[in-house]
Design a protein around this motif. Sequence first.
Motif, PDB file in Angstrom:
ATOM      1  N   ALA A   1       0.825  -1.211   0.000  1.00  8.88           N
ATOM      2  CA  ALA A   1       0.000   0.000   0.000  1.00  8.88           C
ATOM      3  C   ALA A   1       0.859   1.261   0.000  1.00  8.88           C
ATOM      4  O   ALA A   1       0.435   2.305  -0.512  1.00  8.88           O
ATOM      5  N   SER A   2       2.070   1.185   0.536  1.00 10.59           N
ATOM      6  CA  SER A   2       2.938   2.370   0.586  1.00 10.59           C
ATOM      7  C   SER A   2       3.359   2.839  -0.799  1.00 10.59           C
ATOM      8  O   SER A   2       3.823   3.967  -0.963  1.00 10.59           O
ATOM      9  N   TRP A   3       3.176   1.985  -1.817  1.00 11.70           N
ATOM     10  CA  TRP A   3       3.444   2.407  -3.193  1.00 11.70           C
ATOM     11  C   TRP A   3       2.469   3.506  -3.626  1.00 11.70           C
ATOM     12  O   TRP A   3       2.724   4.220  -4.603  1.00 11.70           O
ATOM     13  N   VAL A   4       1.360   3.646  -2.914  1.00 13.12           N
ATOM     14  CA  VAL A   4       0.419   4.733  -3.209  1.00 13.12           C
ATOM     15  C   VAL A   4       1.113   6.088  -3.033  1.00 13.12           C
ATOM     16  O   VAL A   4       0.881   7.020  -3.806  1.00 13.12           O
ATOM     17  N   VAL A   5       1.974   6.187  -2.027  1.00 19.75           N
ATOM     18  CA  VAL A   5       2.734   7.415  -1.803  1.00 19.75           C
ATOM     19  C   VAL A   5       3.934   7.484  -2.736  1.00 19.75           C
ATOM     20  O   VAL A   5       4.198   8.511  -3.377  1.00 19.75           O
ATOM     21  N   THR A   6       4.681   6.370  -2.851  1.00 17.06           N
ATOM     22  CA  THR A   6       5.890   6.355  -3.672  1.00 17.06           C
ATOM     23  C   THR A   6       5.600   6.661  -5.132  1.00 17.06           C
ATOM     24  O   THR A   6       6.301   7.458  -5.773  1.00 17.06           O
ATOM     25  N   SER A   7       4.571   6.032  -5.708  1.00 24.17           N
ATOM     26  CA  SER A   7       4.257   6.224  -7.130  1.00 24.17           C
ATOM     27  C   SER A   7       3.905   7.681  -7.424  1.00 24.17           C
ATOM     28  O   SER A   7       4.279   8.227  -8.475  1.00 24.17           O
ATOM     29  N   TYR A   8       3.217   8.318  -6.491  1.00 20.73           N
ATOM     30  CA  TYR A   8       2.839   9.724  -6.672  1.00 20.73           C
ATOM     31  C   TYR A   8       4.086  10.612  -6.699  1.00 20.73           C
ATOM     32  O   TYR A   8       4.224  11.491  -7.559  1.00 20.73           O
ATOM     33  N   LEU A   9       5.017  10.369  -5.763  1.00 17.42           N
ATOM     34  CA  LEU A   9       6.229  11.177  -5.685  1.00 17.42           C
ATOM     35  C   LEU A   9       7.113  10.994  -6.916  1.00 17.42           C
ATOM     36  O   LEU A   9       7.698  11.955  -7.428  1.00 17.42           O
ATOM     37  N   VAL A  10       7.225   9.754  -7.405  1.00 17.42           N
ATOM     38  CA  VAL A  10       8.046   9.483  -8.585  1.00 17.42           C
ATOM     39  C   VAL A  10       7.474  10.195  -9.808  1.00 17.42           C
ATOM     40  O   VAL A  10       8.195  10.880 -10.543  1.00 17.42           O
ATOM     41  N   ALA A  11       6.173  10.042 -10.037  1.00 17.76           N
ATOM     42  CA  ALA A  11       5.535  10.695 -11.184  1.00 17.76           C
ATOM     43  C   ALA A  11       5.642  12.210 -11.077  1.00 17.76           C
ATOM     44  O   ALA A  11       5.883  12.907 -12.070  1.00 17.76           O
ATOM     45  N   ASN A  12       5.473  12.720  -9.867  1.00 20.24           N
ATOM     46  CA  ASN A  12       5.557  14.151  -9.623  1.00 20.24           C
ATOM     47  C   ASN A  12       6.928  14.697  -9.995  1.00 20.24           C
ATOM     48  O   ASN A  12       7.049  15.738 -10.658  1.00 20.24           O
ATOM     49  N   ALA A  13       7.974  14.001  -9.577  1.00 21.98           N
ATOM     50  CA  ALA A  13       9.347  14.451  -9.834  1.00 21.98           C
ATOM     51  C   ALA A  13       9.661  14.454 -11.321  1.00 21.98           C
ATOM     52  O   ALA A  13      10.346  15.353 -11.822  1.00 21.98           O
ATOM     53  N   ILE A  14       9.166  13.453 -12.039  1.00 24.60           N
ATOM     54  CA  ILE A  14       9.456  13.345 -13.469  1.00 24.60           C
ATOM     55  C   ILE A  14       8.866  14.518 -14.241  1.00 24.60           C
ATOM     56  O   ILE A  14       9.529  15.145 -15.073  1.00 24.60           O
ATOM     57  N   VAL A  15       7.604  14.865 -13.966  1.00 29.36           N
ATOM     58  CA  VAL A  15       6.933  15.917 -14.730  1.00 29.36           C
ATOM     59  C   VAL A  15       7.464  17.299 -14.370  1.00 29.36           C
ATOM     60  O   VAL A  15       7.448  18.210 -15.194  1.00 29.36           O
ATOM     61  N   LEU A  16       7.950  17.465 -13.147  1.00 32.32           N
ATOM     62  CA  LEU A  16       8.543  18.748 -12.773  1.00 32.32           C
ATOM     63  C   LEU A  16       9.616  19.174 -13.771  1.00 32.32           C
ATOM     64  O   LEU A  16       9.762  20.350 -14.092  1.00 32.32           O
ATOM     65  N   THR A  17      10.358  18.199 -14.288  1.00 30.56           N
ATOM     66  CA  THR A  17      11.486  18.509 -15.161  1.00 30.56           C
ATOM     67  C   THR A  17      11.062  19.036 -16.516  1.00 30.56           C
ATOM     68  O   THR A  17      11.779  19.828 -17.131  1.00 30.56           O
ATOM     69  N   VAL A  18       9.923  18.592 -17.028  1.00 27.94           N
ATOM     70  CA  VAL A  18       9.514  18.956 -18.389  1.00 27.94           C
ATOM     71  C   VAL A  18       8.482  20.071 -18.405  1.00 27.94           C
ATOM     72  O   VAL A  18       8.126  20.575 -19.471  1.00 27.94           O
ATOM     73  N   SER A  19       8.010  20.489 -17.250  1.00 27.69           N
ATOM     74  CA  SER A  19       6.947  21.489 -17.195  1.00 27.69           C
ATOM     75  C   SER A  19       7.375  22.815 -17.807  1.00 27.69           C
ATOM     76  O   SER A  19       6.567  23.499 -18.453  1.00 27.69           O
ATOM     77  N   SER A  20       8.637  23.201 -17.613  1.00 25.95           N
ATOM     78  CA  SER A  20       9.114  24.482 -18.149  1.00 25.95           C
ATOM     79  C   SER A  20       9.028  24.509 -19.669  1.00 25.95           C
ATOM     80  O   SER A  20       8.510  25.466 -20.257  1.00 25.95           O
ATOM     81  N   PHE A  21       9.521  23.448 -20.330  1.00 23.99           N
ATOM     82  CA  PHE A  21       9.504  23.430 -21.793  1.00 23.99           C
ATOM     83  C   PHE A  21       8.085  23.401 -22.341  1.00 23.99           C
ATOM     84  O   PHE A  21       7.739  24.144 -23.266  1.00 23.99           O
ATOM     85  N   ILE A  22       7.232  22.546 -21.764  1.00 23.40           N
ATOM     86  CA  ILE A  22       5.860  22.417 -22.279  1.00 23.40           C
ATOM     87  C   ILE A  22       5.110  23.737 -22.158  1.00 23.40           C
ATOM     88  O   ILE A  22       4.396  24.150 -23.080  1.00 23.40           O
ATOM     89  N   SER A  23       5.276  24.421 -21.023  1.00 24.86           N
ATOM     90  CA  SER A  23       4.564  25.685 -20.837  1.00 24.86           C
ATOM     91  C   SER A  23       5.041  26.741 -21.822  1.00 24.86           C
ATOM     92  O   SER A  23       4.246  27.561 -22.307  1.00 24.86           O
ATOM     93  N   LYS A  24       6.321  26.743 -22.133  1.00 27.81           N
ATOM     94  CA  LYS A  24       6.841  27.707 -23.106  1.00 27.81           C
ATOM     95  C   LYS A  24       6.421  27.352 -24.525  1.00 27.81           C
ATOM     96  O   LYS A  24       6.078  28.221 -25.328  1.00 27.81           O
TER      97      LYS A  24
END
Length: 533
Positions: free
Chosen positions: A67-90
């Motif tokens: 069940a703790s993967w509920v927290v881990t999976s969210y954090l992993v996905a969150n970290a990945i998209v943080l990196t590409v958000s700048s380019f996509i928004s521009k």
Amino acid sequence: MSAATADAVPVGDEGFDPARSAAGGRNPWLIAVVVSIATFMEVLDSTIANVALRYIAGSMGTSYDDASWVVTSYLVANAIVLTVSSFISKRYGRKPFYLVCLGVFTLSSIACGFAWDMDSLLFFRVLQGFAGGGMVPISQSILADSFPPSKRGQAFAIFGIAVVVAPVVGPVVGGWLSDNLSWHWCFLINGPVGVVAFILVGLLVQEPQAAVEEHERLKRQGVRMDVVGFLLVATFLGSLQVVLARGQTLNWFASEFIVIFTVICVVSFFLMIPWEMTRENPILDLRMVVTRQFGSCFVVMLAIGAILIATTQFLPELVQQFYGYTALLAGLTMSPGGVVTFVSMLVVGRLTNSVQPKYLIAAGAAIVAFSMWDLTRLNPDSTFWYFAWSRIYIGIGLPLIFLPITAASYYGIPPDKTDQASALINVARNIGGSIGVSISQNVLAVREQFHHSRLVENIIPSNPAYQETLDMMSRYFSDAGGGAVAAKERAIAFIGEQLQAQAGYMAYIDVFYVLMLLSLAAIPLALILRRVN
């Protein structure tokens, strides 16, 4: 900027470009409130499920570890998209990207609430993390562009309330919903809030003309996303999050799973650095991290993320494990600190205009260090208000760090780099949180074993204190009913339980000492920051 306009700009606001403001002709404070609603909802979801994991495990018929993967999976996905958000928004527009993220986040939150098994819950949780990862840095860059530097401190106070208070409120809300309704409502609650936020953003937030011109220019020039850079950064951050989140549970490098992800993490890191440093349009502009001003802010934000998330996770666990608190009561121990944080944010927002950020940050780090030291006085008789006061101290200290560090990180950054700055600072907060939790978990496990082994050395027949305690407890259980042999067995078991609890208390004290040292380390880093004019 015309001469007349330039004359009207306060000292220190010369770099402000009104054409990049998302407020249009509206009051920018209204925009600050609107984007902070979505930010609060996203950050809330990083902790709201923590106290509900046992309910989720029971409902889904799985283990707490799964069940703790509920927290881990969210954090992993969150970290990945943080990196590409700048380019996509521009490239595609800040407002369209923000609305897509907000819409997907709301729908996936509702889907999490209706998940029928663990696999479906994790799938929707990953979608939720991907969408949420794009909202926070865009919210922050919207504020940075909509307010001149002289007003950013106050604007970031509203944003800071969302980022710092939400992790504190999360366990309270999650505990109450889990105890009184069901864990499903930890996710379903995002539905109505997300719909309101979507409507408000759609109606009030504007796509700045400068941003429209920029993504049109990028389109004409055929600028493409740095796919290789994204894959390297995403692989590094994703594997790092997995290692940090699962390392202690899987016994670190004794686990083949952890070894594989560590190798992936290290290899992708050493490939990422030269690649990103030599690209004209990198996914993450790592050159910003090696500058004195932004680099120091980045490292301090790592420490702040570590302290904020580690204390938010471990205090509820402590009071539930050793003091018998319910999930709701455990969350309530942090609620006074949330109120103090709210007030402190507003006060510090004004102080940032008159006091240099480095002095505020140093003061805040000292206060947080004191709160961690105060927690080292932990004992079996500690009361509700003992834990509540520790959060109150943190509630005073964290705003003194978070707001100035956020404002100072944009000092000297060109307007077209605010999206990159937002992404990097939020990566620091995200990764810092995972590092803090991982360090705390490791210290807790290792030191509990150490203290247990030292305490057991005294549980020997030749120890008069042990014999006296054993005889006293044997008589107590004998008087309560039962034969002498059974009474002695119960006495031995009772002493073993007390020994285990004592080792646990001492291990938590060691965790708080480590977090205190981490807070103190932020002070010299703060003092090397440049003066902000």
